[in-house]
Design a protein around this motif. Sequence first.
Motif, PDB file in Angstrom:
ATOM      1  N   GLY A  54     -11.792  12.861 131.129  1.00 17.76           N
ATOM      2  CA  GLY A  54      -9.989  12.499 131.027  1.00 17.76           C
ATOM      3  C   GLY A  54      -9.749  11.278 130.368  1.00 17.76           C
ATOM      4  O   GLY A  54      -9.158  10.766 131.247  1.00 17.76           O
ATOM      5  N   HIS A  55     -10.240  11.357 129.342  1.00 18.17           N
ATOM      6  CA  HIS A  55      -9.977   9.804 128.116  1.00 18.17           C
ATOM      7  C   HIS A  55      -8.948  10.497 127.123  1.00 18.17           C
ATOM      8  O   HIS A  55      -7.866  10.159 126.935  1.00 18.17           O
ATOM      9  N   GLY A  56      -8.317  11.604 127.585  1.00 19.87           N
ATOM     10  CA  GLY A  56      -6.670  12.436 126.880  1.00 19.87           C
ATOM     11  C   GLY A  56      -5.842  12.537 128.476  1.00 19.87           C
ATOM     12  O   GLY A  56      -4.532  13.407 128.033  1.00 19.87           O
ATOM     13  N   VAL A  57      -6.042  11.445 129.271  1.00 18.71           N
ATOM     14  CA  VAL A  57      -4.579  12.886 129.848  1.00 18.71           C
ATOM     15  C   VAL A  57      -4.620  10.444 131.042  1.00 18.71           C
ATOM     16  O   VAL A  57      -5.610  10.426 130.524  1.00 18.71           O
ATOM     17  N   PRO A  58      -3.692  10.539 131.369  1.00 19.30           N
ATOM     18  CA  PRO A  58      -3.767   9.397 132.205  1.00 19.30           C
ATOM     19  C   PRO A  58      -4.595   8.918 133.407  1.00 19.30           C
ATOM     20  O   PRO A  58      -5.367   9.877 133.660  1.00 19.30           O
ATOM     21  N   LYS A  59      -4.434   7.947 133.547  1.00 15.32           N
ATOM     22  CA  LYS A  59      -5.573   7.025 134.763  1.00 15.32           C
ATOM     23  C   LYS A  59      -5.410   7.688 136.295  1.00 15.32           C
ATOM     24  O   LYS A  59      -4.504   7.833 136.813  1.00 15.32           O
ATOM     25  N   PHE A  61     -17.006  11.646 136.894  1.00 16.53           N
ATOM     26  CA  PHE A  61     -15.677  11.577 136.160  1.00 16.53           C
ATOM     27  C   PHE A  61     -15.739  10.489 135.174  1.00 16.53           C
ATOM     28  O   PHE A  61     -16.263   8.766 135.617  1.00 16.53           O
ATOM     29  N   ASP A  62     -15.391  11.042 134.170  1.00 16.80           N
ATOM     30  CA  ASP A  62     -15.577  10.395 133.157  1.00 16.80           C
ATOM     31  C   ASP A  62     -14.053   9.426 132.610  1.00 16.80           C
ATOM     32  O   ASP A  62     -13.994  10.758 131.988  1.00 16.80           O
ATOM     33  N   CYS A  63     -13.111   8.192 133.579  1.00 13.10           N
ATOM     34  CA  CYS A  63     -11.959   8.587 133.126  1.00 13.10           C
ATOM     35  C   CYS A  63     -12.146   6.525 133.349  1.00 13.10           C
ATOM     36  O   CYS A  63     -12.946   5.892 134.525  1.00 13.10           O
ATOM     37  N   THR A  76     -10.977  -0.485 132.621  1.00 13.16           N
ATOM     38  CA  THR A  76     -10.344   0.698 131.637  1.00 13.16           C
ATOM     39  C   THR A  76     -12.198   0.925 130.951  1.00 13.16           C
ATOM     40  O   THR A  76     -12.745  -0.267 130.450  1.00 13.16           O
ATOM     41  N   LEU A  77     -12.460   2.261 130.505  1.00 15.91           N
ATOM     42  CA  LEU A  77     -13.639   2.106 129.592  1.00 15.91           C
ATOM     43  C   LEU A  77     -13.316   1.346 128.378  1.00 15.91           C
ATOM     44  O   LEU A  77     -12.604   1.295 128.026  1.00 15.91           O
ATOM     45  N   PRO A  78     -15.054   1.484 128.096  1.00 15.78           N
ATOM     46  CA  PRO A  78     -15.046   0.035 126.321  1.00 15.78           C
ATOM     47  C   PRO A  78     -14.529   0.725 125.691  1.00 15.78           C
ATOM     48  O   PRO A  78     -14.188   2.361 126.019  1.00 15.78           O
TER      49      PRO A  78
END
Length: 1334
Positions: free
Chosen positions: A199-204, A241-243, A282-284
Amino acid sequence: MALGDLMVSRFSQSSVSLASNHDDCVSTHGDSRRKDSEATSSVYGNGVEEGDATATTATSMAYLPQTIVLCQVRHNGSEASASLGNSESIVLAPKWRIKERMKTGCVALVVCLNITVDPPDVIKISPCARVEAWIDPFSMPPPKALEAIGKNLSTQYERWQPRARYKVQLDPTYDDVKKLCLTCRKYAKTERVLFHYNGHGVPKPTANGEIWVFNKYYTQYIPLSISELDSWLKTPSIYVFDCSAARMILNTFAELHDWGSSGSSGSSRDCILLAACDVHETLPQSVEFPADVFTACLTTPIKMALKWFCRRSLLKESIEESLIDLIPGRQNDRKTLLGELNWIFTAVTDTIAWNVLPHELFQRLFRQDLLVASLFRNFLLAERIMRSANCNPISHPMLPPTHQHHMWDAWDMAAEICLSRLPQLVRDPNSEFEPSPFFTEQLTAFEVWLDHGSEHKKPPEQLPIVLQVLLSQCHRYRALVLLGRFLDMGSWAVDLALSVGIFPYVLKLLQTTTNELRQILVFIWTKILSLDKTCQIDLVKDGGHTYFIRFLDSSDAFPDQRAMAAFVLSVIVDGHRRGQEACLEANLIGVCLGHLELFGPSESQQEKFLQWLCLCLGKLWEDFMEAQIMGREANAFQKLAPLLSEPQPEVRAAAVFALGTLLDIGFGSSKSSLEDEFDDDEKIRAEEAIIKSLLDVVSDGSPLVRSEVAVALARFAFGHKKHLKLAAASYWKPQSSSLLTSLPSIAKLHEAGSATIVSLHMSPLTRASTESQPVAREARISSSPLGSAGLMHGSPLSDDGIMHESVSNGAVHQQRLFDNAVYSQCVRSMFALAKDPSPRIASLGRRVLSIIGIEQVVAKSSKPTGRLGEAATTSNTPLAGLSRSSSWFDMHAGNMPLSFRTPPVSPPRTNYLPGLRRVCSLDFRPHLLGSPDSGLADTFLGSGSERSLLPLSTIYNWSCGYFSKPLLSEADASQEIDTKREEKERFALEHIAKCQHSSISKLNNNPIANWNTRFETGTKTALLHPFSPILVAADENERIRVWNYEDTTLLNGFDNHDFPDKGISKLCLVNELDDSLLLVASCDGSVRIWKNYATKGKQKLVTGFSSIQGHKPGARDLNAVVDWQQQSGRLYASGEVSTVALWDLDKEQLVRSIPSESECRVTALSASQVHGSQLVAGFADGSLRLYDVRSPEPLVLAARPHPKVERVVGLSFQPGLDPSKVVVSASQAGDIQFLDFRTSRDTYLTIDAHRGSLTALAVHRHAPVIASGSAKHLLKVFSLEGEQLGKILYYPSFMPQKIGSVSCLAFHPYQLLLAAGTVDSLVSLYTHDDSQAR
């Protein structure tokens, strides 16, 4: 010492058994002690003129014997509480087995990147992490970049599960995701589905538990509810879930399943989640990490770990990071650098998980599913790396923190070694590969743990690494050796190894042909199967049984190694028909019988091998008709029968088991074609030979053997029930001789239209007391038809009434399979077993009798007055308390059943009453086995219920326990036991010297202690403990009481036997210098040996056997006499027999029967404590005979020292250490004679101690003093010169009272203490005047 070296060193010594520590007794073994005592005997045999020092040393050894008996494992359990084999032992499902193996069948990859458009809730730094799936999305046009990222991600997952179906959705819509999930679940069916969400291109994710996808035109973010996602994927499933704020999703899952129905709760159990970070994290974004660092750790751990380590290592200056992408080799090739790194990483992460997770959770996450296991290993790396960037990956199930585990240091070292070699390997791809020292070092750490670890310490953390090392040929041998050492530490170690996943590895190794691994693999499988029998299925399925059969048949394996192979094969065939068939096809019978043929009697080291050959054969053909037929065709019984005389009880019992299971039980009427081919006459001859050989050991000295004989006879009884019933009826018919030894029960034979009466003796082995006379019992005619409830009494039948051959029901005229004598002997043996001294064997014997329709009647008479167990003679019915059968006994043969019933019993004559006590205690009767018209539940007939009657063997399950104990380590010397023995030896030697040099002037007439034993029949025999202030006494009713005469307290009291006959003839201590056992010899020849006899309620029966077999014709009682010789480990027994029996208690075997060479019965026995081979016997006519048991002609000489023809009451060798043949003998006439067999047959000293009625004699073991007592209330003490030292007539009191008639005397072995028991139940302790009163 490593296992391999230990095994080689131990197996190369033929005299050393693999399991020398199996006997849980003192550290010094009985064999060495027996040699010491034999050496002592040889010293005496050559004389002792070499000097006082030599004589003193030798005699000290003689009087402090080193032989220890009855301390084997088979003696540890209580006889009374031992399993009777009523049911199969309950096998619990092994915890180590994975309940259900899983497979991930479909993988759904959802990638929401929307390259070039950042989500509104994320503020990115500059420069920022951009790499996704190791691809820079800005290095190519966005559509191509997105497609390449999706393809790369799929490839990274396929590395871990290549057989799964992969489906990728790039920047999907709501409908795309739904369709993807439903398709995956439909394809996967019941298998697991993996759902990966980038989900790197969408909101949390939202607080309501929603993730985001796109609309069709990528103009809006569309929420996707987690509950909908869960309903599409169902269970089992795993989510990644990678977000950012990924824990929000995990929390929603937790709430969802808590709220859900029972179906949802089941879903939560099979739902696994991996989330990249916590709720507020938040992801690094650091450029040193890829943007999908969580996914990189999960799918490309080696690359990610090395890149992360390189930036923190001192090597970062000398190594370019780009070289990491050029690491040579393949991940699945351990002989390459990349493969070895992957191997080390797997070992490290497995080890961390094994040491921090509960075992059940470890098995679920790391052993159940290949893909899940890989993801969780890599998740441990993700936690370590992402925590360094202040992110906390979360999982469900939750794992404890592992990022600081010390095993990461080992990984860092391996990574550093790899990076240091990398430039050279890149420059020269053909350079030689040097393996990492990682596994060698870890095996060394495991070996160090083995040297110092135990069950009570922390388990070895290197165990998963040992499992990994088994994959490598270069480390495999050492790893197996260390694994074997670990498994040998106990069942807990085996369970740990199986839980870590060792089983499939060692199963696959059975396919190897490497010779050096054979013995270690056999040992490891022995340990595994000793814990978990269910592995038999896996072994047969993979053909593993052939590996062990080949090993069993190999010529270079040592006997104990082949015993293990036989054990493994016995487990494979134990209750497993497919295993039996497979081993039968592989010629296991021929291999085992071939070894039995090669067996030599001198090969004592083969004991365990012989035992397991027999057990393996017995299990192979147990309830397996084809194997039984092949066994009989191979003359198996002829090769097994010689083992019935082996010195080891375990071998004898195993041979009985093998022969017993070779018998056809007779369940079912169908016959196989193979059975038709085997001639019935051959089968009959084989079974007759088997049963005859088994009847030879029905009186074996070991309960272990007799219990197996009872089980074998039960199997025989099922197959020959009708013939045994007829033999029993014939055996019970009254005869002049049997009337003296049995009290008949009466039965009637009803036949339609007539009445034929049969008088049956139901208890032929039940002996009446001495005073009883032959009495003819009466049976009355009933003319009522079959089924009538009334009984019409007529005239009595003559004493010799038998079952008339004219009975035309078909049963009597049926052709017999065996000779009548065989069936009769079987019936006698069954009755003997039902009255065995061991309660466990007696119970088995009664079950055997119940199979042929005989039920034991047990009725203890009330005893308000009189002797224990004696019925009141004033009763109107002298047989009051004797239960009688009122049931019908069907003998199912022919059309008309033979029915037996016991009507009311007529009163016997008055002169029969004295013997009533014994007869009322134990009797037998026919009982109803079940008939169509009985009106009772049919609990005995029918194949299923009939089989429940059959007692089960215990030797196999008991023997299996041997392999669950440590086999490699030497027996630990118990310092405490050695210290106690040394103290006892010092005490004994010190007091022996005092006794030898003491000058006794007078016996103190006042006892130092008086004990009222409260025996109703007076004290029959007594014993003083050598090292404790303990006195043991017994009465005619075989009641034993233990008394502390210093504290005047009763320590314990117990019954030696529930149905006493004529009391106890002797009490002895066995192993008195160690943990002593109490040997109790009864007048009926029964010997029972107890341990913990001085602890209240804790006494346990170690063993029991009948020391005398049969008796002289016309003898009414056995009147057994025994003596125990610790030095040789022999028990001597005789009585109303024409022989003296020599029992070796170490072998638990009758080793010799010496002819007494006298027509009179033996009334006294004494074994020399100096000469281990000398024995003197006194007879009823006053004569003495000296025997040397070493000689083929044991009678040395005979003498008649007593002038009157009266029985010898007491007998002993002269006290002291002089190895002379001086014997002290006391006659009932009152004279005591001293006889030196070396010089003359005449006496050299006569003491007229009493004028008739001498009842007891005691000779001190070391002091020059003897004592005698008479029935005329008199006790005298003399020196060896004939001087009277004391005379006791009265008890000390204000009004002197005469002592009772003396019934027994006993000296303390090492002190001048005399115990005197009388018929008035008092036991008094006397000492000489010079000693201090206690």
